[in-house]
Design an enzyme around this catalytic site. Structure first.
Site, PDB file in Angstrom:
ATOM      1  N   ASP A  92       0.841  -1.418   0.201  1.00 28.68           N
ATOM      2  CA  ASP A  92      -0.193   0.066   0.348  1.00 28.68           C
ATOM      3  C   ASP A  92       1.087   1.221   0.303  1.00 28.68           C
ATOM      4  O   ASP A  92       2.020   1.026   0.151  1.00 28.68           O
ATOM      5  CB  ASP A  92      -1.130   0.237   0.931  1.00 28.68           C
ATOM      6  N   ASP A 123       8.944   3.687  -1.160  1.00 28.75           N
ATOM      7  CA  ASP A 123       8.077   2.924   0.060  1.00 28.75           C
ATOM      8  C   ASP A 123       6.399   2.666  -0.591  1.00 28.75           C
ATOM      9  O   ASP A 123       5.889   3.598  -0.159  1.00 28.75           O
ATOM     10  CB  ASP A 123       8.285   4.560   1.135  1.00 28.75           C
ATOM     11  N   GLU A 157       0.174  -1.212   5.784  1.00 30.12           N
ATOM     12  CA  GLU A 157       1.553   0.086   6.796  1.00 30.12           C
ATOM     13  C   GLU A 157       0.922   1.110   6.881  1.00 30.12           C
ATOM     14  O   GLU A 157       1.177   1.590   7.995  1.00 30.12           O
ATOM     15  CB  GLU A 157       2.406  -0.801   5.827  1.00 30.12           C
ATOM     16  N   GLU A 158       0.275   1.874   5.625  1.00 31.63           N
ATOM     17  CA  GLU A 158       0.810   3.272   5.702  1.00 31.63           C
ATOM     18  C   GLU A 158      -0.580   3.798   6.359  1.00 31.63           C
ATOM     19  O   GLU A 158      -0.763   4.434   6.834  1.00 31.63           O
ATOM     20  CB  GLU A 158       0.410   3.910   4.453  1.00 31.63           C
ATOM     21  N   ASP A 184      12.304  -1.235   3.983  1.00 33.56           N
ATOM     22  CA  ASP A 184      11.656  -0.057   4.050  1.00 33.56           C
ATOM     23  C   ASP A 184      11.873   1.020   4.589  1.00 33.56           C
ATOM     24  O   ASP A 184      11.565   1.502   5.850  1.00 33.56           O
ATOM     25  CB  ASP A 184      10.357  -0.683   4.937  1.00 33.56           C
ATOM     26  N   HIS A 217     -22.440  34.054  15.553  1.00 34.07           N
ATOM     27  CA  HIS A 217     -21.881  35.022  14.931  1.00 34.07           C
ATOM     28  C   HIS A 217     -20.538  35.785  15.931  1.00 34.07           C
ATOM     29  O   HIS A 217     -21.094  36.253  17.533  1.00 34.07           O
ATOM     30  CB  HIS A 217     -23.053  35.908  15.370  1.00 34.07           C
ATOM     31  N   THR A 319     -16.953  36.877  10.276  1.00 33.11           N
ATOM     32  CA  THR A 319     -16.705  37.553  12.123  1.00 33.11           C
ATOM     33  C   THR A 319     -18.164  35.696  12.244  1.00 33.11           C
ATOM     34  O   THR A 319     -18.503  36.130  12.363  1.00 33.11           O
ATOM     35  CB  THR A 319     -17.674  38.568  12.390  1.00 33.11           C
ATOM     36  N   ARG A 332       5.415  10.354  18.722  1.00 37.13           N
ATOM     37  CA  ARG A 332       6.477   9.111  18.306  1.00 37.13           C
ATOM     38  C   ARG A 332       7.324   8.346  19.745  1.00 37.13           C
ATOM     39  O   ARG A 332       7.323   9.257  20.654  1.00 37.13           O
ATOM     40  CB  ARG A 332       7.706   9.894  17.690  1.00 37.13           C
ATOM     41  N   SER A 403       8.234   4.993  11.898  1.00 38.70           N
ATOM     42  CA  SER A 403       8.113   3.673  12.471  1.00 38.70           C
ATOM     43  C   SER A 403       7.654   2.367  11.630  1.00 38.70           C
ATOM     44  O   SER A 403       6.648   3.284  10.769  1.00 38.70           O
ATOM     45  CB  SER A 403       6.330   4.323  13.486  1.00 38.70           C
ATOM     46  N   HIS A 431       6.077  10.228   1.113  1.00 39.36           N
ATOM     47  CA  HIS A 431       5.162  11.024   1.883  1.00 39.36           C
ATOM     48  C   HIS A 431       4.630  11.692   0.721  1.00 39.36           C
ATOM     49  O   HIS A 431       3.205  12.532   1.249  1.00 39.36           O
ATOM     50  CB  HIS A 431       5.167  11.033   2.593  1.00 39.36           C
TER      51      HIS A 431
END
Ligand code: BES
Ligand code: MN
Ligand code: MN
Length: 460
Positions: A92, A123, A157-158, A184, A217, A319, A332, A403, A431
């Protein structure tokens, strides 16, 4: 230093054009796992992988899951007593947007300046496919493989590999193996083959802040009703202290110190902070006080906003006091942080700091454990020899900030050591628009894997 055996090298050279053509076929399939409108394409990529494994000489099965299929290829014909090697990769890819920033369309693979440009080139389709071709070379030239082989290709995976952990648990007997090999990731620099010593884990959340029942508003109601966008900003602002440390109580409690010799080794890598900064285009680098850039990226956990949404964001001014605000936040993680524990801590923290007058909710999206390798034993010795044979120099040991959620599961459930040897390069735009894989690394990657298989087989 050993050389790439002549017969395997010749086969890969003689078949270079066809192999490239096949890779381009795979890269042309938009198997974007995140998008349901691409579900049929993702399935097509799975079937394509299975066919390609069969053509190489393996037995392949496409397994259904509650999400995208898992493809398993199998070869059991190695001499009695041979080890079993499991190769993992993902077919994927990430969404290709923004499309207008691609020089050539993401699903029309194109070679420019020795690089294969396409979404998934590095990737991970290109890196997964080079393993298949190394297996094919052995089978075509020698009629057998030096080891038993399992190829496990997943399609989620993604998006966090939600169904792969359970799949591995359910098939733990048939997936039993002596080593797991994954390509990978990237090499530290061109010409510098690399073995990964660590991956960060991930805990991914969505924070929703609800204020009034609908947009109001901002003149008639502003000042009299708590603004959810401001409330969310306040929540997010509590997540770090002035030193760049994550300020969620308990966040660092289970962080295990990095071995001194690994940090030492890290300092010998050719790394220029200024080059790194220039690559990012950021005006200056940031992060946690007291750590070098590589230490921040590889050995320290983070908490980051990945997306923010609230109120009016179109042209000009409106507004309005928004009814709600939303943030995507991910942490992470490093050993031994546990995604479930981090979720508990983050929930408690948000509950504590959320301003009165709004409702803040935290939803966990996905998670994966951090991982650190032992880097010792026959698997790593074989990897060193194989990479040296293909690249003409010994690999370096690197860390990684990204990761791969399933790596921890492989070790835990299958009890096998995991080798991460990737053939990407810095600046590969994974990516991002204009993702590419180096043609040279694709060629050398196939050869390194071919040698690795041989090196892992029985001697004599
Ligand atoms: N191949 C990457 C992991 C990676 C990233 C390795 C950078 C080396 C360098 C993998 O496909 C990936 O993108 N993983 C995601 C995990 C996720 C979506 C659960 C990541 O790291 O964001
Ligand atoms: Mn990947
Ligand atoms: Mn990825």
């Amino acid at each position: 230093m050993i050389a790439v055996p002549r017969d395997l090298d010749d086969y890969l050279t003689a078949n270079e054009e066809r192999i490239r053509r096949e890779l381009f076929e795979l890269l042309a399939i938009p198997s974007v796992s995140a998008r349901s409108e691409h579900d049929a394409d993702t399935r097509r990529a799975a079937e394509w992988m299975a066919d390609s494994l069969r053509a190489a000489g393996l037995v392949a099965t496409v397994h259904e899951t509650k999400g995208h299929p898992v493809v398993v290829g199998e070869y059991r014909g190695a001499p009695a007593g041979s080890p079993t090697v499991l190769v993992y990769g993902h077919y994927d890819v990430q969404p290709a947007e923004p499309l207008d920033l691609w020089t050539s369309p993401p699903f029309v693979p194109t070679v420019r300046d020795g690089r294969i440009y396409a979404r998934g080139s590095v990737d991970d389709k290109g890196q997964l496919f080079l393993h298949v071709k190394a297996l094919e070379a052995h089978l075509a030239v020698r009629g057998r493989l030096p080891v038993n082989v399992l190829v496990l290709a997943e399609g989620e995976e993604e998006v966090g590999s939600e169904h792969l952990g359970p799949f591995i648990e359910a098939h733990r007997d048939s997936l039993r193996c002596d080593a797991v090999v994954i390509s990978d990731s990237a090499m530290f620099a061109p010409g510098l083959p690399s073995v990964l010593s660590s991956l960060r884990g991930l805990a991914y959340f969505q924070i929703d802040v609800q204020g009034p029942a609908q947009d109001l508003h901002s003149g008639s109601y502003g000042g009299g009703v708590v603004n959810p966008a401001m409330a969310l900003a306040r929540i997010l602002a509590t997540m770090h202290d002035a030193e760049g440390r994550v300020a969620i109580p308990g966040f660092y409690d289970s962080v295990r110190e990095w071995p001194a010799h690994v940090r030492e080794q890290m300092r010998t890598l050719p790394f220029e902070e200024e080059t790194f900064r220039a690559e990012t285009g950021a005006p200056m680098l940031g992060g946690e006080r007291g750590y070098s850039v590589l230490e921040r990226l590889w050995t320290r956990p983070t908490c980051e906003v990945n997306g923010l949404l609230s109120g009016y964001t179109g042209e000009g001014a409106k507004t309005v006091l928004p009814a709600k605000a939303m943030a995507k936040v991910s942490c992470r993680l490093v050993p031994d942080q546990d995604p479930a524990e981090i979720e508990r801590l983050l929930r408690a923290h948000v509950e504590r700091v959320a301003p009165a007058g709004v409702r803040a909710t935290v939803t966990a999206l996905h998670g994966g454990r951090p991982w650190r390798a032992e880097l010792e034993g026959p698997l790593f010795d074989a990897a060193r020899r194989a990479l040296a044979a293909a690249f003409g120099r010994e690999p370096v040991i690197t860390g990684e900030g990204g990761s791969i959620p399933v790596v921890g599961d492989f070790e835990r459930v299958l009890g096998a050591p995991v080798l991460l040897m990737g053939f990407g390069l810095p600046g590969e735009n994974a990516h991002a628009p204009d993702e590419w894989m180096s043609v040279e690394n694709f060629e050398k990657g196939m050869r390194a894997v071919a040698v690795l298989l041989e090196e892992l087989g029985l001697r004599g």
